[in-house]
Structure formats: C-alpha cells, structure tokens
Design a protein around this motif. Sequence first.
Motif, PDB file in Angstrom:
ATOM      1  N   LYS A 106     -10.456 -15.630   2.333  1.00  0.00           N
ATOM      2  CA  LYS A 106     -10.343 -16.968   2.916  1.00  0.00           C
ATOM      3  C   LYS A 106      -9.691 -17.975   1.971  1.00  0.00           C
ATOM      4  O   LYS A 106      -9.094 -18.956   2.418  1.00  0.00           O
ATOM      5  CB  LYS A 106     -11.720 -17.465   3.333  1.00  0.00           C
ATOM      6  CG  LYS A 106     -12.363 -16.628   4.432  1.00  0.00           C
ATOM      7  CD  LYS A 106     -13.725 -17.166   4.808  1.00  0.00           C
ATOM      8  CE  LYS A 106     -14.344 -16.320   5.915  1.00  0.00           C
ATOM      9  NZ  LYS A 106     -15.666 -16.838   6.348  1.00  0.00           N
ATOM     10  N   SER A 107      -9.836 -17.746   0.697  1.00  0.00           N
ATOM     11  CA  SER A 107      -9.272 -18.669  -0.278  1.00  0.00           C
ATOM     12  C   SER A 107      -9.075 -17.953  -1.606  1.00  0.00           C
ATOM     13  O   SER A 107      -9.866 -17.073  -1.969  1.00  0.00           O
ATOM     14  CB  SER A 107     -10.204 -19.874  -0.474  1.00  0.00           C
ATOM     15  OG  SER A 107      -9.784 -20.661  -1.574  1.00  0.00           O
ATOM     16  N   LYS A 108      -8.032 -18.331  -2.317  1.00  0.00           N
ATOM     17  CA  LYS A 108      -7.792 -17.757  -3.636  1.00  0.00           C
ATOM     18  C   LYS A 108      -8.907 -18.116  -4.608  1.00  0.00           C
ATOM     19  O   LYS A 108      -9.126 -17.420  -5.604  1.00  0.00           O
ATOM     20  CB  LYS A 108      -6.447 -18.241  -4.183  1.00  0.00           C
ATOM     21  CG  LYS A 108      -5.244 -17.681  -3.427  1.00  0.00           C
ATOM     22  CD  LYS A 108      -3.949 -18.143  -4.052  1.00  0.00           C
ATOM     23  CE  LYS A 108      -2.746 -17.574  -3.299  1.00  0.00           C
ATOM     24  NZ  LYS A 108      -1.450 -18.029  -3.877  1.00  0.00           N
ATOM     25  N   LYS A 109      -9.636 -19.189  -4.299  1.00  0.00           N
ATOM     26  CA  LYS A 109     -10.754 -19.581  -5.151  1.00  0.00           C
ATOM     27  C   LYS A 109     -11.903 -18.570  -5.091  1.00  0.00           C
ATOM     28  O   LYS A 109     -12.770 -18.563  -5.967  1.00  0.00           O
ATOM     29  CB  LYS A 109     -11.270 -20.959  -4.736  1.00  0.00           C
ATOM     30  CG  LYS A 109     -10.273 -22.086  -4.972  1.00  0.00           C
ATOM     31  CD  LYS A 109     -10.852 -23.428  -4.542  1.00  0.00           C
ATOM     32  CE  LYS A 109      -9.857 -24.551  -4.778  1.00  0.00           C
ATOM     33  NZ  LYS A 109     -10.418 -25.866  -4.334  1.00  0.00           N
ATOM     34  N   ASN A 110     -11.901 -17.736  -4.045  1.00  0.00           N
ATOM     35  CA  ASN A 110     -12.956 -16.742  -3.898  1.00  0.00           C
ATOM     36  C   ASN A 110     -12.703 -15.479  -4.712  1.00  0.00           C
ATOM     37  O   ASN A 110     -13.586 -14.619  -4.806  1.00  0.00           O
ATOM     38  CB  ASN A 110     -13.129 -16.354  -2.429  1.00  0.00           C
ATOM     39  CG  ASN A 110     -13.495 -17.522  -1.534  1.00  0.00           C
ATOM     40  OD1 ASN A 110     -13.114 -17.587  -0.383  1.00  0.00           O
ATOM     41  ND2 ASN A 110     -14.229 -18.491  -2.081  1.00  0.00           N
ATOM     42  N   VAL A 111     -11.492 -15.349  -5.277  1.00  0.00           N
ATOM     43  CA  VAL A 111     -11.152 -14.134  -6.016  1.00  0.00           C
ATOM     44  C   VAL A 111     -12.084 -13.954  -7.210  1.00  0.00           C
ATOM     45  O   VAL A 111     -12.631 -12.859  -7.432  1.00  0.00           O
ATOM     46  CB  VAL A 111      -9.684 -14.174  -6.482  1.00  0.00           C
ATOM     47  CG1 VAL A 111      -9.400 -13.001  -7.427  1.00  0.00           C
ATOM     48  CG2 VAL A 111      -8.743 -14.130  -5.284  1.00  0.00           C
ATOM     49  N   LYS A 158     -24.940 -13.946  -2.478  1.00  0.00           N
ATOM     50  CA  LYS A 158     -25.609 -14.942  -1.631  1.00  0.00           C
ATOM     51  C   LYS A 158     -24.728 -16.166  -1.458  1.00  0.00           C
ATOM     52  O   LYS A 158     -24.592 -16.713  -0.353  1.00  0.00           O
ATOM     53  CB  LYS A 158     -26.949 -15.325  -2.261  1.00  0.00           C
ATOM     54  CG  LYS A 158     -27.630 -16.532  -1.630  1.00  0.00           C
ATOM     55  CD  LYS A 158     -28.172 -16.244  -0.256  1.00  0.00           C
ATOM     56  CE  LYS A 158     -28.958 -17.444   0.281  1.00  0.00           C
ATOM     57  NZ  LYS A 158     -29.517 -17.198   1.612  1.00  0.00           N
ATOM     58  N   ASN A 159     -24.094 -16.601  -2.538  1.00  0.00           N
ATOM     59  CA  ASN A 159     -23.232 -17.779  -2.487  1.00  0.00           C
ATOM     60  C   ASN A 159     -22.011 -17.532  -1.602  1.00  0.00           C
ATOM     61  O   ASN A 159     -21.578 -18.429  -0.862  1.00  0.00           O
ATOM     62  CB  ASN A 159     -22.792 -18.172  -3.895  1.00  0.00           C
ATOM     63  CG  ASN A 159     -22.040 -19.484  -3.919  1.00  0.00           C
ATOM     64  OD1 ASN A 159     -22.545 -20.517  -3.509  1.00  0.00           O
ATOM     65  ND2 ASN A 159     -20.810 -19.447  -4.384  1.00  0.00           N
ATOM     66  N   LEU A 160     -21.448 -16.333  -1.668  1.00  0.00           N
ATOM     67  CA  LEU A 160     -20.291 -15.997  -0.830  1.00  0.00           C
ATOM     68  C   LEU A 160     -20.659 -16.007   0.653  1.00  0.00           C
ATOM     69  O   LEU A 160     -19.836 -16.337   1.500  1.00  0.00           O
ATOM     70  CB  LEU A 160     -19.739 -14.617  -1.227  1.00  0.00           C
ATOM     71  CG  LEU A 160     -18.974 -14.568  -2.557  1.00  0.00           C
ATOM     72  CD1 LEU A 160     -18.725 -13.130  -2.975  1.00  0.00           C
ATOM     73  CD2 LEU A 160     -17.655 -15.332  -2.440  1.00  0.00           C
ATOM     74  N   HIS A 174     -19.179 -18.247   3.859  1.00  0.00           N
ATOM     75  CA  HIS A 174     -19.324 -17.625   5.191  1.00  0.00           C
ATOM     76  C   HIS A 174     -18.614 -16.281   5.325  1.00  0.00           C
ATOM     77  O   HIS A 174     -18.034 -15.973   6.358  1.00  0.00           O
ATOM     78  CB  HIS A 174     -18.831 -18.591   6.278  1.00  0.00           C
ATOM     79  CG  HIS A 174     -19.393 -19.980   6.137  1.00  0.00           C
ATOM     80  ND1 HIS A 174     -20.739 -20.244   6.256  1.00  0.00           N
ATOM     81  CD2 HIS A 174     -18.793 -21.177   5.845  1.00  0.00           C
ATOM     82  CE1 HIS A 174     -20.946 -21.549   6.076  1.00  0.00           C
ATOM     83  NE2 HIS A 174     -19.790 -22.128   5.802  1.00  0.00           N
ATOM     84  N   TYR A 175     -18.685 -15.474   4.270  1.00  0.00           N
ATOM     85  CA  TYR A 175     -18.161 -14.110   4.351  1.00  0.00           C
ATOM     86  C   TYR A 175     -19.193 -13.194   4.991  1.00  0.00           C
ATOM     87  O   TYR A 175     -20.409 -13.375   4.812  1.00  0.00           O
ATOM     88  CB  TYR A 175     -17.809 -13.572   2.961  1.00  0.00           C
ATOM     89  CG  TYR A 175     -16.474 -14.049   2.436  1.00  0.00           C
ATOM     90  CD1 TYR A 175     -15.299 -13.388   2.787  1.00  0.00           C
ATOM     91  CD2 TYR A 175     -16.390 -15.144   1.583  1.00  0.00           C
ATOM     92  CE1 TYR A 175     -14.072 -13.826   2.297  1.00  0.00           C
ATOM     93  CE2 TYR A 175     -15.169 -15.589   1.093  1.00  0.00           C
ATOM     94  CZ  TYR A 175     -14.013 -14.921   1.453  1.00  0.00           C
ATOM     95  OH  TYR A 175     -12.801 -15.352   0.981  1.00  0.00           O
ATOM     96  N   ASN A 176     -18.712 -12.217   5.730  1.00  0.00           N
ATOM     97  CA  ASN A 176     -19.594 -11.194   6.286  1.00  0.00           C
ATOM     98  C   ASN A 176     -20.097 -10.295   5.154  1.00  0.00           C
ATOM     99  O   ASN A 176     -19.366  -9.992   4.211  1.00  0.00           O
ATOM    100  CB  ASN A 176     -18.818 -10.363   7.322  1.00  0.00           C
ATOM    101  CG  ASN A 176     -19.660  -9.297   7.966  1.00  0.00           C
ATOM    102  OD1 ASN A 176     -19.854  -8.221   7.408  1.00  0.00           O
ATOM    103  ND2 ASN A 176     -20.166  -9.577   9.153  1.00  0.00           N
TER     104      ASN A 176
END
Length: 296
Positions: A62-67, A169-171, A176-178
Amino acid sequence: MSKQYNNHLVYLLLATLFISTSGALGKFIDLPIPVTNWWRSFIALFVLYAFCRYEKIPYQLKSKKNVLPFVLSALFMAAHWITYFYALKCSNVAIGMLSLFTYPIITAFLEPLFIKTKFDPMYIVLGALALLGIYILAPEFDLESTMFQGIFFGLISALFYALRNIISKNLISEHHYNATAIMLYQLGIVTLVLAPTLLFMDTSNITTQYPYVILLAIITTAVGHTLLVNSLKHFTVSTASIISSVQPVLGIVIAFIFLREIPNWNTFWGGMIILSTVIIESVRNQNRPKTHQDRM
C-alpha cells in the motif's frame, strides 16, 4: 460470550495448537537449522500465495513506507525461528518452549512503546503467573550445561518473537493489511534472506526429511502463524500472547507422544497455572470495553 468472540478465540487456540508442533518437529528434523527454516519458509510461501490467489486476498504493497516494517518483522521472525530451534537442539522440547514463553511478559512491557495501547498493570500479574507456571514446569539445570544454552537461546527467541508480533499488529491495525498478506511478505523476505545458507550448509539429507519439513511448513507455519497474526486483529498482542501460553503444555504433550520425552509432575502443576492465565485473560478480554482499534 458472544458467538463472534468465541469464533476468534477458537481460531487463536487452533493457531496455538498448530504452532505447538514446532517443538517436536524442530527437535526431530535432521538438517542444519537455517536450511530447515529456509525450506519451511519456501514451501509455506507458495502455499500462502496460492491461498491468496484462490481467495482473492489483496497483497499489494500500500505504501513504500510499509517496506521497512515488513522487512523488520520478517527479520525478527527469521531470528526467532533460528534461535528457537537452537534452543530445542541444545536442550529439549520442554526447555525450548518454556524459555520461549517468557515472551508474553516481554510483549506486555514493549507493546505500549510501539502501539497506541494503554499499559494494563494486570498484565504484570498475569505475566508473573505464567512465569511461575513456566518456572514450575522447567527441570533443574546447570548454568554451564547445554540446558542453560537452550534457555538462553529461548529467551533471545522470545524477544524476537514479541517484536515480530508487535510490528505485525501495527501493520494490521494502522495500515489495514490482511493477516495472510503480512505472513506472505514475511515468508518471502525470510526465504530471500536465508537462501545463501543453501550454498555452504549440507542439504543432502532433505530427501529423507521432506514429510516433516512439509508438516512444519504447512501446519505450523502457513496455517498456524497466519491464524496467529489474524488473531491480532481481534486481540491485543499481550492478550494473544497470554492466551497462547498454553503452547508449552501442548508442545510437551506432543513431544511425549512422538519423541518419548517424558514429563514429570512439575509439568502438570505448571501447566495448570499457565492454563489459569488463559482462562482469566479470556474472560477479561470478553468483558473489556472495546476501543475502535479493537473492533477493526
């Protein structure tokens, strides 16, 4: 208790049962530990990918910040698996699993630092109760023996496990990741990170270990860990951790059945104390007012 809550609790308990098989399998599989965990992640990766395609579960980033969170959570998961298996190999299933299960206490202290969760002092009491059960379960050991090494690796593994669960948990709650998608990313990263070990470690024995590695990959990892991560959508990490404290009891029973590791009376008394924390926290979580995050 509501039907919905009971369903979530059943899934968490199933995750606990499936993950409990890791002790006996980790002790039994005759392969270098990094190689075992590469095959574990590699096979589970394809199983979960097929499941995501079949169920049309979105797994796009969803976002590069999630990498960075994905990479960190995967590295913590890999470190947890490897140190945990070293704990099992150095000692036995009971010591490996019991030392690992200091992670609910570690989680209770770390979670408020990383997630917008108010620290609940009751977690100290429940964590101490679970620790008392673990203390009673654990056999005597010499600090210079392999048993001490097993406990040391188990404690390090507990820290990595707590950190991995908190990030997961944070993800889920913030991004809102599955849960299945999170596990898919983590397995993909672990597979890449551990791949070089195939070049310099002995993998010839894999032909005789396939059935057990497949069980570890599918039942323990693909199903068990995905159910655990999914439970974090409905429980705090601390709650899931304390409920999952029944794992050592199940793991010791499985080791007794398949490896003939015989438990003593301390196992039963300690197990009763650990189970009491499961019941107490289950009731407390059901009666606790739900926040917006809890309902997500």
